[in-house]
Design a protein around this motif. Structure first.
Motif, PDB file in Angstrom:
ATOM      1  N   HIS A 154       0.817  -1.211   0.000  1.00  0.00           N
ATOM      2  CA  HIS A 154       0.000   0.000   0.000  1.00  0.00           C
ATOM      3  C   HIS A 154       0.854   1.266   0.000  1.00  0.00           C
ATOM      4  O   HIS A 154       0.325   2.373  -0.073  1.00  0.00           O
ATOM      5  N   THR A 155       2.167   1.115   0.098  1.00  0.00           N
ATOM      6  CA  THR A 155       3.076   2.259   0.096  1.00  0.00           C
ATOM      7  C   THR A 155       3.755   2.366  -1.256  1.00  0.00           C
ATOM      8  O   THR A 155       4.503   1.475  -1.648  1.00  0.00           O
ATOM      9  N   PRO A 156       3.495   3.446  -1.993  1.00  0.00           N
ATOM     10  CA  PRO A 156       4.115   3.576  -3.327  1.00  0.00           C
ATOM     11  C   PRO A 156       5.604   3.871  -3.227  1.00  0.00           C
ATOM     12  O   PRO A 156       6.111   4.309  -2.197  1.00  0.00           O
ATOM     13  N   GLY A 157       6.291   3.616  -4.321  1.00  0.00           N
ATOM     14  CA  GLY A 157       7.697   3.985  -4.403  1.00  0.00           C
ATOM     15  C   GLY A 157       8.652   2.835  -4.178  1.00  0.00           C
ATOM     16  O   GLY A 157       8.261   1.686  -3.995  1.00  0.00           O
ATOM     17  N   VAL A 158       9.950   3.183  -4.194  1.00  0.00           N
ATOM     18  CA  VAL A 158      11.017   2.211  -3.997  1.00  0.00           C
ATOM     19  C   VAL A 158      11.823   2.590  -2.771  1.00  0.00           C
ATOM     20  O   VAL A 158      11.846   3.747  -2.348  1.00  0.00           O
ATOM     21  N   VAL A 159      12.473   1.595  -2.205  1.00  0.00           N
ATOM     22  CA  VAL A 159      13.377   1.799  -1.075  1.00  0.00           C
ATOM     23  C   VAL A 159      14.807   1.758  -1.611  1.00  0.00           C
ATOM     24  O   VAL A 159      15.164   0.845  -2.360  1.00  0.00           O
ATOM     25  N   VAL A 160      15.609   2.742  -1.230  1.00  0.00           N
ATOM     26  CA  VAL A 160      17.019   2.767  -1.611  1.00  0.00           C
ATOM     27  C   VAL A 160      17.850   2.699  -0.336  1.00  0.00           C
ATOM     28  O   VAL A 160      17.705   3.539   0.554  1.00  0.00           O
ATOM     29  N   SER A 161      18.674   1.662  -0.232  1.00  0.00           N
ATOM     30  CA  SER A 161      19.502   1.487   0.963  1.00  0.00           C
ATOM     31  C   SER A 161      20.888   1.005   0.557  1.00  0.00           C
ATOM     32  O   SER A 161      21.122   0.591  -0.582  1.00  0.00           O
ATOM     33  N   SER A 162      21.796   1.035   1.528  1.00  0.00           N
ATOM     34  CA  SER A 162      23.190   0.680   1.264  1.00  0.00           C
ATOM     35  C   SER A 162      23.323  -0.783   0.840  1.00  0.00           C
ATOM     36  O   SER A 162      22.650  -1.661   1.379  1.00  0.00           O
ATOM     37  N   GLY A 163      24.181  -1.032  -0.116  1.00  0.00           N
ATOM     38  CA  GLY A 163      24.422  -2.394  -0.596  1.00  0.00           C
ATOM     39  C   GLY A 163      24.765  -2.375  -2.066  1.00  0.00           C
ATOM     40  O   GLY A 163      24.454  -1.415  -2.781  1.00  0.00           O
ATOM     41  N   SER A 164      25.386  -3.419  -2.523  1.00  0.00           N
ATOM     42  CA  SER A 164      25.783  -3.475  -3.923  1.00  0.00           C
ATOM     43  C   SER A 164      24.564  -3.453  -4.842  1.00  0.00           C
ATOM     44  O   SER A 164      23.638  -4.250  -4.665  1.00  0.00           O
ATOM     45  N   PRO A 165      24.535  -2.542  -5.820  1.00  0.00           N
ATOM     46  CA  PRO A 165      23.405  -2.504  -6.749  1.00  0.00           C
ATOM     47  C   PRO A 165      23.428  -3.654  -7.747  1.00  0.00           C
ATOM     48  O   PRO A 165      22.473  -3.852  -8.501  1.00  0.00           O
ATOM     49  N   GLY A 166      24.518  -4.436  -7.736  1.00  0.00           N
ATOM     50  CA  GLY A 166      24.620  -5.543  -8.676  1.00  0.00           C
ATOM     51  C   GLY A 166      24.980  -5.055 -10.067  1.00  0.00           C
ATOM     52  O   GLY A 166      25.042  -3.859 -10.344  1.00  0.00           O
ATOM     53  N   ASP A 167      25.197  -6.011 -10.939  1.00  0.00           N
ATOM     54  CA  ASP A 167      25.556  -5.684 -12.313  1.00  0.00           C
ATOM     55  C   ASP A 167      24.495  -6.241 -13.254  1.00  0.00           C
ATOM     56  O   ASP A 167      24.796  -6.896 -14.251  1.00  0.00           O
ATOM     57  N   TYR A 168      23.233  -6.000 -12.876  1.00  0.00           N
ATOM     58  CA  TYR A 168      22.123  -6.537 -13.659  1.00  0.00           C
ATOM     59  C   TYR A 168      22.031  -5.845 -15.020  1.00  0.00           C
ATOM     60  O   TYR A 168      22.055  -4.611 -15.093  1.00  0.00           O
TER      61      TYR A 168
END
Length: 418
Positions: A154-168
Protein backbone atom coordinates in the motif's frame (compact mmCIF):
# COMPACT_ATOMS: atom_id res chain seq x y z
CA UNK A 1 15.13 51.96 -70.25
CA UNK A 2 16.59 50.54 -67.08
CA UNK A 3 14.57 47.91 -65.14
CA UNK A 4 15.05 47.63 -61.41
CA UNK A 5 13.97 44.42 -59.63
CA UNK A 6 11.27 44.86 -57.05
CA UNK A 7 12.57 44.11 -53.59
CA UNK A 8 10.04 42.21 -51.52
CA UNK A 9 10.21 42.44 -47.75
CA UNK A 10 11.11 39.10 -46.21
CA UNK A 11 8.13 37.50 -44.50
CA UNK A 12 8.69 36.78 -40.80
CA UNK A 13 8.76 33.06 -39.97
CA UNK A 14 5.43 31.60 -38.90
CA UNK A 15 5.36 31.22 -35.11
CA UNK A 16 4.02 28.07 -33.39
CA UNK A 17 0.70 29.66 -32.36
CA UNK A 18 0.05 31.04 -35.83
CA UNK A 19 0.96 27.71 -37.43
CA UNK A 20 -1.36 25.76 -35.10
CA UNK A 21 -4.22 28.22 -35.68
CA UNK A 22 -3.81 27.89 -39.45
CA UNK A 23 -3.73 24.09 -39.31
CA UNK A 24 -6.80 23.96 -37.06
CA UNK A 25 -8.66 26.16 -39.56
CA UNK A 26 -7.64 23.76 -42.34
CA UNK A 27 -9.28 20.86 -40.47
CA UNK A 28 -12.60 22.15 -41.87
CA UNK A 29 -11.31 22.81 -45.40
CA UNK A 30 -13.49 21.56 -48.25
CA UNK A 31 -10.53 19.67 -49.72
CA UNK A 32 -9.95 16.23 -48.14
CA UNK A 33 -6.19 16.26 -48.79
CA UNK A 34 -5.86 19.62 -47.03
CA UNK A 35 -7.80 18.34 -44.02
CA UNK A 36 -5.73 15.16 -43.81
CA UNK A 37 -2.43 17.04 -44.15
CA UNK A 38 -3.45 19.51 -41.44
CA UNK A 39 -4.34 16.64 -39.09
CA UNK A 40 -1.02 14.89 -39.70
CA UNK A 41 0.98 18.07 -39.13
CA UNK A 42 -0.88 18.87 -35.93
CA UNK A 43 -0.17 15.35 -34.70
CA UNK A 44 3.56 15.87 -35.33
CA UNK A 45 3.55 19.12 -33.34
CA UNK A 46 2.66 17.18 -30.20
CA UNK A 47 2.06 19.26 -27.09
CA UNK A 48 2.80 22.59 -28.82
CA UNK A 49 -0.82 22.98 -29.85
CA UNK A 50 -2.55 21.59 -26.75
CA UNK A 51 -4.27 24.79 -25.57
CA UNK A 52 -5.50 25.70 -29.04
CA UNK A 53 -6.72 22.15 -29.62
CA UNK A 54 -8.63 22.28 -26.32
CA UNK A 55 -10.39 25.41 -27.58
CA UNK A 56 -10.96 23.80 -30.99
CA UNK A 57 -12.64 20.83 -29.29
CA UNK A 58 -15.49 23.28 -28.49
CA UNK A 59 -15.58 24.78 -32.02
CA UNK A 60 -18.91 25.30 -33.74
CA UNK A 61 -17.75 23.21 -36.71
CA UNK A 62 -18.39 19.48 -35.98
CA UNK A 63 -15.45 18.37 -38.16
CA UNK A 64 -13.04 20.62 -36.22
CA UNK A 65 -14.46 19.39 -32.88
CA UNK A 66 -14.08 15.76 -33.91
CA UNK A 67 -10.50 16.06 -35.20
CA UNK A 68 -9.35 18.22 -32.29
CA UNK A 69 -10.81 15.69 -29.84
CA UNK A 70 -8.98 12.86 -31.62
CA UNK A 71 -5.69 14.77 -31.50
CA UNK A 72 -6.10 15.53 -27.78
CA UNK A 73 -6.75 11.86 -27.05
CA UNK A 74 -3.65 10.93 -29.06
CA UNK A 75 -1.64 13.40 -26.95
CA UNK A 76 -2.95 11.85 -23.72
CA UNK A 77 -2.07 8.39 -24.98
CA UNK A 78 1.49 9.37 -25.79
CA UNK A 79 1.89 11.02 -22.40
CA UNK A 80 0.51 7.93 -20.67
CA UNK A 81 3.29 5.75 -22.14
CA UNK A 82 6.07 8.33 -21.86
CA UNK A 83 8.76 8.28 -19.15
CA UNK A 84 9.09 11.05 -16.58
CA UNK A 85 12.06 13.17 -17.60
CA UNK A 86 14.31 14.75 -14.98
CA UNK A 87 17.02 17.39 -15.03
CA UNK A 88 19.52 18.14 -12.31
CA UNK A 89 23.04 19.46 -12.23
CA UNK A 90 25.66 20.18 -9.64
CA UNK A 91 27.27 18.59 -6.60
CA UNK A 92 24.88 17.20 -3.98
CA UNK A 93 24.48 14.33 -1.55
CA UNK A 94 22.86 11.16 -2.91
CA UNK A 95 19.80 11.66 -0.69
CA UNK A 96 19.29 15.21 -2.02
CA UNK A 97 19.62 14.00 -5.59
CA UNK A 98 17.09 11.19 -5.11
CA UNK A 99 14.62 13.46 -3.35
CA UNK A 100 14.81 15.98 -6.17
CA UNK A 101 14.39 13.28 -8.85
CA UNK A 102 11.33 11.96 -7.02
CA UNK A 103 9.88 15.46 -6.69
CA UNK A 104 10.32 16.27 -10.38
CA UNK A 105 8.81 12.99 -11.57
CA UNK A 106 5.99 12.50 -9.05
CA UNK A 107 7.53 9.25 -7.82
CA UNK A 108 8.36 8.20 -4.25
CA UNK A 109 11.78 7.21 -2.90
CA UNK A 110 12.25 5.94 0.68
CA UNK A 111 15.81 6.46 1.81
CA UNK A 112 17.76 4.55 4.46
CA UNK A 113 16.44 4.05 8.00
CA UNK A 114 14.11 2.47 8.96
CA UNK A 115 14.70 0.57 5.70
CA UNK A 116 18.42 0.01 6.32
CA UNK A 117 21.59 2.07 6.18
CA UNK A 118 22.20 4.43 3.30
CA UNK A 119 25.45 5.51 1.66
CA UNK A 120 24.87 9.26 1.43
CA UNK A 121 27.86 10.04 -0.78
CA UNK A 122 28.25 13.43 -2.42
CA UNK A 123 28.22 13.17 -6.21
CA UNK A 124 28.36 15.45 -9.24
CA UNK A 125 25.38 15.01 -11.54
CA UNK A 126 24.53 16.42 -14.97
CA UNK A 127 21.10 15.02 -15.80
CA UNK A 128 19.51 16.86 -18.71
CA UNK A 129 16.06 15.54 -19.54
CA UNK A 130 16.82 11.85 -18.99
CA UNK A 131 14.34 9.16 -17.93
CA UNK A 132 13.67 8.89 -14.18
CA UNK A 133 14.67 5.21 -13.87
CA UNK A 134 17.96 5.74 -15.68
CA UNK A 135 18.82 8.62 -13.34
CA UNK A 136 17.99 6.59 -10.20
CA UNK A 137 20.02 3.61 -11.41
CA UNK A 138 22.97 5.90 -12.13
CA UNK A 139 22.85 7.39 -8.61
CA UNK A 140 22.71 3.90 -7.05
CA UNK A 141 25.60 2.66 -9.18
CA UNK A 142 27.83 5.58 -8.26
CA UNK A 143 27.07 5.63 -4.52
CA UNK A 144 26.93 1.93 -3.63
CA UNK A 145 23.20 1.78 -2.93
CA UNK A 146 20.57 -0.65 -4.15
CA UNK A 147 16.90 -0.32 -4.96
CA UNK A 148 13.89 -2.53 -4.22
CA UNK A 149 10.09 -2.14 -3.98
CA UNK A 150 8.60 -1.24 -0.62
CA UNK A 151 7.56 -4.26 1.46
CA UNK A 152 4.15 -2.68 2.13
CA UNK A 153 2.10 -2.99 -1.07
CA UNK A 154 0.00 0.00 0.00
CA UNK A 155 3.08 2.26 0.10
CA UNK A 156 4.12 3.58 -3.33
CA UNK A 157 7.70 3.99 -4.40
CA UNK A 158 11.02 2.21 -4.00
CA UNK A 159 13.38 1.80 -1.08
CA UNK A 160 17.02 2.77 -1.61
CA UNK A 161 19.50 1.49 0.96
CA UNK A 162 23.19 0.68 1.26
CA UNK A 163 24.42 -2.39 -0.60
CA UNK A 164 25.78 -3.48 -3.92
CA UNK A 165 23.40 -2.50 -6.75
CA UNK A 166 24.62 -5.54 -8.68
CA UNK A 167 25.56 -5.68 -12.31
CA UNK A 168 22.12 -6.54 -13.66
CA UNK A 169 21.57 -5.96 -17.39
CA UNK A 170 18.87 -3.27 -17.62
CA UNK A 171 16.48 -1.93 -20.22
CA UNK A 172 13.97 0.91 -20.23
CA UNK A 173 10.83 1.67 -22.20
CA UNK A 174 8.71 4.66 -21.24
CA UNK A 175 7.78 4.37 -17.54
CA UNK A 176 8.82 0.70 -17.41
CA UNK A 177 12.16 -0.56 -16.11
CA UNK A 178 13.36 -4.15 -16.55
CA UNK A 179 16.41 -6.01 -15.31
CA UNK A 180 17.64 -9.52 -15.97
CA UNK A 181 18.13 -11.12 -12.56
CA UNK A 182 19.65 -14.41 -13.76
CA UNK A 183 20.38 -16.63 -16.75
CA UNK A 184 20.13 -20.36 -16.12
CA UNK A 185 21.50 -23.20 -18.22
CA UNK A 186 20.42 -26.75 -17.32
CA UNK A 187 22.01 -29.99 -18.50
CA UNK A 188 20.07 -33.12 -17.54
CA UNK A 189 21.24 -36.64 -18.36
CA UNK A 190 18.79 -39.49 -17.89
CA UNK A 191 19.94 -43.10 -18.13
CA UNK A 192 17.17 -45.56 -18.96
CA UNK A 193 18.27 -48.94 -17.57
CA UNK A 194 15.54 -50.85 -19.41
CA UNK A 195 16.66 -49.60 -22.79
CA UNK A 196 20.29 -49.11 -21.86
CA UNK A 197 20.18 -45.62 -23.37
CA UNK A 198 21.28 -42.27 -22.09
CA UNK A 199 19.43 -39.08 -22.98
CA UNK A 200 20.97 -35.64 -22.50
CA UNK A 201 18.74 -32.54 -22.47
CA UNK A 202 19.79 -28.91 -22.44
CA UNK A 203 17.53 -26.00 -21.51
CA UNK A 204 18.03 -22.28 -21.02
CA UNK A 205 16.01 -19.68 -19.05
CA UNK A 206 16.35 -15.93 -18.58
CA UNK A 207 14.58 -14.40 -15.58
CA UNK A 208 13.39 -10.82 -15.94
CA UNK A 209 12.03 -8.44 -13.29
CA UNK A 210 9.77 -5.53 -14.29
CA UNK A 211 8.77 -2.46 -12.32
CA UNK A 212 7.22 0.86 -13.26
CA UNK A 213 6.76 4.44 -12.13
CA UNK A 214 4.23 5.32 -9.42
CA UNK A 215 2.15 7.51 -11.74
CA UNK A 216 1.90 4.77 -14.36
CA UNK A 217 -1.07 2.63 -13.39
CA UNK A 218 -1.09 -0.86 -14.89
CA UNK A 219 -4.35 -2.81 -14.62
CA UNK A 220 -3.40 -5.81 -16.76
CA UNK A 221 -0.29 -7.47 -18.18
CA UNK A 222 0.69 -10.37 -20.42
CA UNK A 223 1.84 -13.30 -18.31
CA UNK A 224 4.62 -14.15 -20.74
CA UNK A 225 6.87 -11.62 -22.54
CA UNK A 226 7.65 -12.47 -26.17
CA UNK A 227 11.11 -12.73 -27.67
CA UNK A 228 11.52 -10.21 -30.49
CA UNK A 229 15.21 -10.56 -31.29
CA UNK A 230 18.22 -12.28 -29.81
CA UNK A 231 21.76 -12.56 -31.11
CA UNK A 232 24.95 -13.75 -29.44
CA UNK A 233 28.46 -12.33 -29.68
CA UNK A 234 29.38 -15.17 -32.08
CA UNK A 235 26.40 -14.31 -34.34
CA UNK A 236 24.05 -17.12 -33.31
CA UNK A 237 20.39 -16.10 -33.59
CA UNK A 238 18.44 -17.36 -30.60
CA UNK A 239 14.79 -18.40 -30.54
CA UNK A 240 12.04 -18.93 -28.00
CA UNK A 241 11.27 -22.43 -26.74
CA UNK A 242 7.70 -21.55 -25.78
CA UNK A 243 4.64 -20.64 -27.78
CA UNK A 244 3.48 -17.03 -27.66
CA UNK A 245 0.27 -17.15 -25.66
CA UNK A 246 -2.33 -14.42 -25.34
CA UNK A 247 -2.70 -15.02 -21.60
CA UNK A 248 -3.28 -11.97 -19.42
CA UNK A 249 -3.44 -11.19 -15.71
CA UNK A 250 -5.35 -8.41 -14.00
CA UNK A 251 -3.14 -6.68 -11.46
CA UNK A 252 -3.82 -6.80 -7.75
CA UNK A 253 -4.04 -3.51 -5.89
CA UNK A 254 -0.64 -2.18 -4.93
CA UNK A 255 1.29 -4.44 -7.33
CA UNK A 256 4.55 -2.71 -8.28
CA UNK A 257 6.74 -5.51 -9.58
CA UNK A 258 6.36 -8.55 -11.84
CA UNK A 259 8.87 -11.34 -12.45
CA UNK A 260 8.82 -13.61 -15.48
CA UNK A 261 10.94 -16.44 -16.87
CA UNK A 262 11.62 -16.69 -20.61
CA UNK A 263 12.50 -20.16 -21.90
CA UNK A 264 14.86 -20.19 -24.88
CA UNK A 265 16.12 -22.89 -27.15
CA UNK A 266 19.61 -23.84 -25.87
CA UNK A 267 22.29 -21.23 -26.52
CA UNK A 268 25.70 -22.72 -27.46
CA UNK A 269 28.24 -22.62 -24.61
CA UNK A 270 30.67 -21.05 -27.07
CA UNK A 271 28.63 -17.81 -26.80
CA UNK A 272 29.94 -15.44 -24.13
CA UNK A 273 27.13 -12.89 -24.23
CA UNK A 274 23.96 -11.76 -25.91
CA UNK A 275 24.81 -8.75 -28.01
CA UNK A 276 21.11 -7.97 -28.40
CA UNK A 277 18.16 -9.33 -26.45
CA UNK A 278 14.81 -7.64 -27.18
CA UNK A 279 11.53 -8.67 -25.59
CA UNK A 280 7.98 -7.43 -25.97
CA UNK A 281 5.66 -7.16 -22.94
CA UNK A 282 1.94 -6.49 -23.32
CA UNK A 283 0.36 -4.04 -20.88
CA UNK A 284 -3.02 -2.42 -20.22
CA UNK A 285 -2.72 0.94 -18.49
CA UNK A 286 -5.14 3.66 -17.42
CA UNK A 287 -4.64 7.40 -17.18
CA UNK A 288 -6.21 10.86 -17.15
CA UNK A 289 -7.86 10.26 -13.74
CA UNK A 290 -11.15 11.95 -12.94
CA UNK A 291 -13.60 12.11 -10.01
CA UNK A 292 -17.40 12.05 -10.05
CA UNK A 293 -18.90 13.55 -6.86
CA UNK A 294 -22.33 12.35 -5.80
CA UNK A 295 -23.99 14.64 -3.28
CA UNK A 296 -27.49 13.29 -3.90
CA UNK A 297 -27.37 9.74 -2.54
CA UNK A 298 -30.92 8.87 -3.48
CA UNK A 299 -31.48 5.30 -4.67
CA UNK A 300 -32.18 5.12 -8.41
CA UNK A 301 -30.71 8.54 -9.09
CA UNK A 302 -28.57 8.74 -12.26
CA UNK A 303 -25.33 10.71 -12.29
CA UNK A 304 -23.39 11.39 -15.51
CA UNK A 305 -19.95 12.78 -16.36
CA UNK A 306 -17.81 12.31 -19.45
CA UNK A 307 -18.84 8.89 -20.87
CA UNK A 308 -19.75 7.64 -17.38
CA UNK A 309 -23.25 7.00 -15.99
CA UNK A 310 -23.63 5.91 -12.36
CA UNK A 311 -26.70 4.74 -10.49
CA UNK A 312 -26.97 4.04 -6.76
CA UNK A 313 -28.84 0.72 -6.68
CA UNK A 314 -29.07 0.42 -2.91
CA UNK A 315 -27.85 1.81 0.41
CA UNK A 316 -27.95 -0.40 3.49
CA UNK A 317 -27.03 0.29 7.13
CA UNK A 318 -27.01 -3.12 8.83
CA UNK A 319 -25.33 -1.78 12.00
CA UNK A 320 -24.48 1.61 13.48
CA UNK A 321 -21.68 3.25 11.52
CA UNK A 322 -21.65 0.56 8.83
CA UNK A 323 -22.88 1.40 5.32
CA UNK A 324 -23.12 -0.89 2.29
CA UNK A 325 -23.59 0.87 -1.06
CA UNK A 326 -24.18 -0.84 -4.40
CA UNK A 327 -23.35 1.15 -7.52
CA UNK A 328 -24.03 0.42 -11.18
CA UNK A 329 -21.39 1.90 -13.52
CA UNK A 330 -22.00 2.13 -17.25
CA UNK A 331 -19.63 3.73 -19.76
CA UNK A 332 -18.77 3.91 -23.45
CA UNK A 333 -15.23 2.49 -23.14
CA UNK A 334 -14.93 -0.89 -24.81
CA UNK A 335 -14.81 -3.75 -22.28
CA UNK A 336 -11.20 -4.94 -22.03
CA UNK A 337 -9.85 -8.46 -22.29
CA UNK A 338 -9.56 -9.90 -19.71
CA UNK A 339 -12.70 -8.20 -18.35
CA UNK A 340 -11.38 -8.46 -14.76
CA UNK A 341 -9.13 -5.53 -15.66
CA UNK A 342 -12.10 -3.17 -15.44
CA UNK A 343 -12.47 -3.97 -11.71
CA UNK A 344 -9.07 -2.36 -11.06
CA UNK A 345 -10.11 0.95 -12.60
CA UNK A 346 -12.40 2.28 -9.88
CA UNK A 347 -11.95 3.56 -6.33
CA UNK A 348 -14.79 4.71 -4.12
CA UNK A 349 -14.75 7.13 -1.17
CA UNK A 350 -17.60 7.99 1.21
CA UNK A 351 -17.80 11.01 3.53
CA UNK A 352 -20.14 11.74 6.43
CA UNK A 353 -22.03 14.95 7.22
CA UNK A 354 -18.96 16.25 9.09
CA UNK A 355 -16.69 15.74 6.09
CA UNK A 356 -14.95 12.77 7.74
CA UNK A 357 -14.08 9.85 5.44
CA UNK A 358 -15.47 6.37 5.97
CA UNK A 359 -13.04 3.46 6.00
CA UNK A 360 -13.45 1.02 3.11
CA UNK A 361 -13.78 -2.48 4.53
CA UNK A 362 -14.51 -4.34 1.32
CA UNK A 363 -15.11 -3.68 -2.38
CA UNK A 364 -16.79 -6.49 -4.35
CA UNK A 365 -17.01 -5.90 -8.12
CA UNK A 366 -19.15 -7.89 -10.57
CA UNK A 367 -19.93 -7.76 -14.27
CA UNK A 368 -23.63 -7.42 -15.15
CA UNK A 369 -25.61 -7.02 -18.38
CA UNK A 370 -25.73 -3.27 -17.81
CA UNK A 371 -22.07 -2.75 -16.93
CA UNK A 372 -19.99 -2.99 -13.77
CA UNK A 373 -21.50 -3.36 -10.33
CA UNK A 374 -19.53 -2.19 -7.28
CA UNK A 375 -20.69 -3.27 -3.83
CA UNK A 376 -18.71 -1.36 -1.21
CA UNK A 377 -18.80 -1.81 2.57
CA UNK A 378 -17.82 1.24 4.65
CA UNK A 379 -17.28 1.89 8.35
CA UNK A 380 -17.80 5.38 9.74
CA UNK A 381 -15.70 7.21 12.32
CA UNK A 382 -18.53 6.74 14.86
CA UNK A 383 -21.86 4.98 15.26
CA UNK A 384 -23.59 8.28 14.49
CA UNK A 385 -21.84 8.82 11.14
CA UNK A 386 -24.33 9.55 8.35
CA UNK A 387 -23.30 9.32 4.67
CA UNK A 388 -23.35 12.67 2.89
CA UNK A 389 -21.16 12.50 -0.23
CA UNK A 390 -19.64 9.76 -2.40
CA UNK A 391 -16.66 10.10 -4.75
CA UNK A 392 -16.06 7.67 -7.61
CA UNK A 393 -12.52 7.78 -9.01
CA UNK A 394 -12.25 6.57 -12.60
CA UNK A 395 -9.90 6.87 -15.62
CA UNK A 396 -10.86 8.74 -18.76
CA UNK A 397 -8.29 6.76 -20.65
CA UNK A 398 -7.49 3.06 -21.02
CA UNK A 399 -4.95 1.75 -23.51
CA UNK A 400 -3.28 -1.50 -24.41
CA UNK A 401 0.24 -1.47 -25.81
CA UNK A 402 3.26 -3.73 -26.25
CA UNK A 403 6.41 -2.19 -24.79
CA UNK A 404 9.74 -3.31 -26.25
CA UNK A 405 12.80 -3.56 -24.02
CA UNK A 406 16.27 -4.08 -25.48
CA UNK A 407 19.15 -5.41 -23.38
CA UNK A 408 22.68 -5.30 -24.73
CA UNK A 409 25.84 -7.24 -23.90
CA UNK A 410 24.16 -9.67 -21.50
CA UNK A 411 26.76 -12.10 -20.02
CA UNK A 412 25.89 -15.79 -20.42
CA UNK A 413 26.73 -18.86 -18.30
CA UNK A 414 29.39 -20.75 -20.22
CA UNK A 415 30.51 -23.59 -17.91
CA UNK A 416 29.87 -27.11 -19.11
CA UNK A 417 29.62 -29.97 -16.58
CA UNK A 418 32.47 -32.50 -16.59
Amino acid sequence: MLLFPTLLAAQPPEGPEVRVARLIKELSDADFTTRRTAYQRLAKLGTQGREQLQAAARDADPEVRLRAGQLLEQLRLEELWAPSLVSLDGSRSASEVLEELAKQSGNHVHIGDPYGTFADEKIDVAFDGIAYWEAVDEVCRRTGNRMRPHYDMHTPGVVVSSGSPGDYPKAYSGPVRAQITSAKRHFVEELDYAEGKSDLSHSFHINVQFNWEDQFRIVGYATQPELVEGRTDNHVVISSAQANRASWNATSRGLRQVTSSIKLNPIPVSAQSLQVFTIRWGLIAIGDPAVLELTDLGVGKLHAQDDLTVEIESIESPTDGKVVITLSVLRDLVMPEPYEVVFREYDVELFDDQGEPYRVQNLSPALTDSGVQLRVTFHGASAKSAPKMLKLHYPRLRARRDVELTFRDVPLPVARPE
